[in-house]
Motif scaffolding. Structure first.
Motif, PDB file in Angstrom:
ATOM      1  N   GLY A  57     -26.051  19.591  44.738  1.00  0.00           N
ATOM      2  CA  GLY A  57     -25.981  18.217  44.246  1.00  0.00           C
ATOM      3  C   GLY A  57     -24.593  17.814  43.794  1.00  0.00           C
ATOM      4  O   GLY A  57     -24.398  16.741  43.235  1.00  0.00           O
ATOM      5  N   GLU A  58     -23.600  18.660  44.030  1.00  0.00           N
ATOM      6  CA  GLU A  58     -22.210  18.358  43.669  1.00  0.00           C
ATOM      7  C   GLU A  58     -21.566  17.506  44.751  1.00  0.00           C
ATOM      8  O   GLU A  58     -22.078  17.395  45.868  1.00  0.00           O
ATOM      9  CB  GLU A  58     -21.408  19.660  43.509  1.00  0.00           C
ATOM     10  N   ASN A  59     -20.405  16.949  44.429  1.00  0.00           N
ATOM     11  CA  ASN A  59     -19.634  16.149  45.367  1.00  0.00           C
ATOM     12  C   ASN A  59     -18.978  17.068  46.395  1.00  0.00           C
ATOM     13  O   ASN A  59     -18.247  17.989  46.029  1.00  0.00           O
ATOM     14  CB  ASN A  59     -18.581  15.350  44.590  1.00  0.00           C
ATOM     15  N   SER A  60     -19.210  16.801  47.688  1.00  0.00           N
ATOM     16  CA  SER A  60     -18.700  17.700  48.735  1.00  0.00           C
ATOM     17  C   SER A  60     -17.179  17.685  48.824  1.00  0.00           C
ATOM     18  O   SER A  60     -16.564  18.721  49.097  1.00  0.00           O
ATOM     19  CB  SER A  60     -19.314  17.369  50.094  1.00  0.00           C
ATOM     20  N   GLU A  61     -16.543  16.543  48.590  1.00  0.00           N
ATOM     21  CA  GLU A  61     -15.073  16.480  48.625  1.00  0.00           C
ATOM     22  C   GLU A  61     -14.470  17.309  47.496  1.00  0.00           C
ATOM     23  O   GLU A  61     -13.471  18.012  47.685  1.00  0.00           O
ATOM     24  CB  GLU A  61     -14.594  15.034  48.543  1.00  0.00           C
ATOM     25  N   LYS A  62     -15.075  17.228  46.329  1.00  0.00           N
ATOM     26  CA  LYS A  62     -14.620  18.006  45.172  1.00  0.00           C
ATOM     27  C   LYS A  62     -14.756  19.506  45.465  1.00  0.00           C
ATOM     28  O   LYS A  62     -13.829  20.276  45.214  1.00  0.00           O
ATOM     29  CB  LYS A  62     -15.453  17.626  43.947  1.00  0.00           C
ATOM     30  N   LEU A  63     -15.914  19.899  46.008  1.00  0.00           N
ATOM     31  CA  LEU A  63     -16.135  21.310  46.330  1.00  0.00           C
ATOM     32  C   LEU A  63     -15.169  21.783  47.406  1.00  0.00           C
ATOM     33  O   LEU A  63     -14.636  22.890  47.320  1.00  0.00           O
ATOM     34  CB  LEU A  63     -17.571  21.542  46.794  1.00  0.00           C
ATOM     35  N   PHE A  64     -14.944  20.947  48.414  1.00  0.00           N
ATOM     36  CA  PHE A  64     -14.010  21.327  49.479  1.00  0.00           C
ATOM     37  C   PHE A  64     -12.615  21.562  48.908  1.00  0.00           C
ATOM     38  O   PHE A  64     -11.969  22.557  49.226  1.00  0.00           O
ATOM     39  CB  PHE A  64     -13.963  20.268  50.579  1.00  0.00           C
ATOM     40  N   LYS A  65     -12.163  20.642  48.061  1.00  0.00           N
ATOM     41  CA  LYS A  65     -10.824  20.775  47.478  1.00  0.00           C
ATOM     42  C   LYS A  65     -10.717  22.068  46.664  1.00  0.00           C
ATOM     43  O   LYS A  65      -9.749  22.824  46.803  1.00  0.00           O
ATOM     44  CB  LYS A  65     -10.500  19.570  46.598  1.00  0.00           C
ATOM     45  N   MET A  66     -11.708  22.342  45.842  1.00  0.00           N
ATOM     46  CA  MET A  66     -11.697  23.556  45.015  1.00  0.00           C
ATOM     47  C   MET A  66     -11.726  24.808  45.884  1.00  0.00           C
ATOM     48  O   MET A  66     -10.963  25.751  45.662  1.00  0.00           O
ATOM     49  CB  MET A  66     -12.898  23.554  44.066  1.00  0.00           C
ATOM     50  N   LEU A  67     -12.604  24.810  46.889  1.00  0.00           N
ATOM     51  CA  LEU A  67     -12.752  25.982  47.741  1.00  0.00           C
ATOM     52  C   LEU A  67     -11.522  26.193  48.615  1.00  0.00           C
ATOM     53  O   LEU A  67     -11.071  27.319  48.790  1.00  0.00           O
ATOM     54  CB  LEU A  67     -14.008  25.854  48.605  1.00  0.00           C
ATOM     55  N   TRP A  68     -10.947  25.095  49.131  1.00  0.00           N
ATOM     56  CA  TRP A  68      -9.767  25.242  49.988  1.00  0.00           C
ATOM     57  C   TRP A  68      -8.563  25.742  49.181  1.00  0.00           C
ATOM     58  O   TRP A  68      -7.788  26.556  49.663  1.00  0.00           O
ATOM     59  CB  TRP A  68      -9.438  23.949  50.705  1.00  0.00           C
ATOM     60  N   GLU A  69      -8.402  25.267  47.948  1.00  0.00           N
ATOM     61  CA  GLU A  69      -7.311  25.752  47.097  1.00  0.00           C
ATOM     62  C   GLU A  69      -7.478  27.249  46.806  1.00  0.00           C
ATOM     63  O   GLU A  69      -6.516  28.012  46.877  1.00  0.00           O
ATOM     64  CB  GLU A  69      -7.256  24.964  45.797  1.00  0.00           C
ATOM     65  N   ALA A  70      -8.697  27.673  46.491  1.00  0.00           N
ATOM     66  CA  ALA A  70      -8.957  29.089  46.210  1.00  0.00           C
ATOM     67  C   ALA A  70      -8.746  29.932  47.467  1.00  0.00           C
ATOM     68  O   ALA A  70      -8.147  31.006  47.412  1.00  0.00           O
ATOM     69  CB  ALA A  70     -10.379  29.266  45.679  1.00  0.00           C
ATOM     70  N   THR A  71      -9.202  29.437  48.610  1.00  0.00           N
ATOM     71  CA  THR A  71      -9.043  30.152  49.882  1.00  0.00           C
ATOM     72  C   THR A  71      -7.574  30.270  50.254  1.00  0.00           C
ATOM     73  O   THR A  71      -7.110  31.346  50.663  1.00  0.00           O
ATOM     74  CB  THR A  71      -9.820  29.427  51.001  1.00  0.00           C
ATOM     75  N   SER A  72      -6.833  29.181  50.132  1.00  0.00           N
ATOM     76  CA  SER A  72      -5.403  29.188  50.464  1.00  0.00           C
ATOM     77  C   SER A  72      -4.632  30.161  49.588  1.00  0.00           C
ATOM     78  O   SER A  72      -3.777  30.909  50.076  1.00  0.00           O
ATOM     79  CB  SER A  72      -4.817  27.784  50.326  1.00  0.00           C
TER      80      SER A  72
END
Length: 93
Positions: A57-72
């Motif tokens: 139920g979270e915002n997908s753009e927010k999750l993408f940004k967080m996950l991409w920063e952690a992955t990078s």
């Protein structure tokens, strides 16, 4: 683990309990940090974030940004370490 589904069908699961940790509650940041090693591919990270957003139920753009920063950050550290080991190995030979 091996699970017998029928007389001729088995399902196999790999369980590594040495690395497993159970937590009562994790922050969103901690959950994204746990997923950082799955793939370095942008399109796959996008799919993971989108599916996670649907389930949580979270915002997908927010999750993408967080996950991409952690992955990078993980990939940068991983490759830096690999280059260092390669240089060290060449010097010691």
């Amino acid at each position: 683990m091996i699970k017998k589904v029928s007389d001729s069908h088995y399902e196999f699961y790999l369980v590594d309990l040495n690395r497993m940790a159970f937590h009562d509650s994790l922050t969103l940041q901690q959950r994204m940090f746990n997923l950082r090693r799955l793939t370095p591919k942008l399109d796959m990270v996008s799919i993971i974030a989108d599916e996670y957003a649907k389930l949580s139920g979270e915002n997908s753009e927010k999750l993408f940004k967080m996950l991409w920063e952690a992955t990078s950050a993980f990939q940068k550290k991983f490759h830096r370490k690999k280059r260092f080991k390669k240089k060290f190995k060449l010097k010691s030979s």
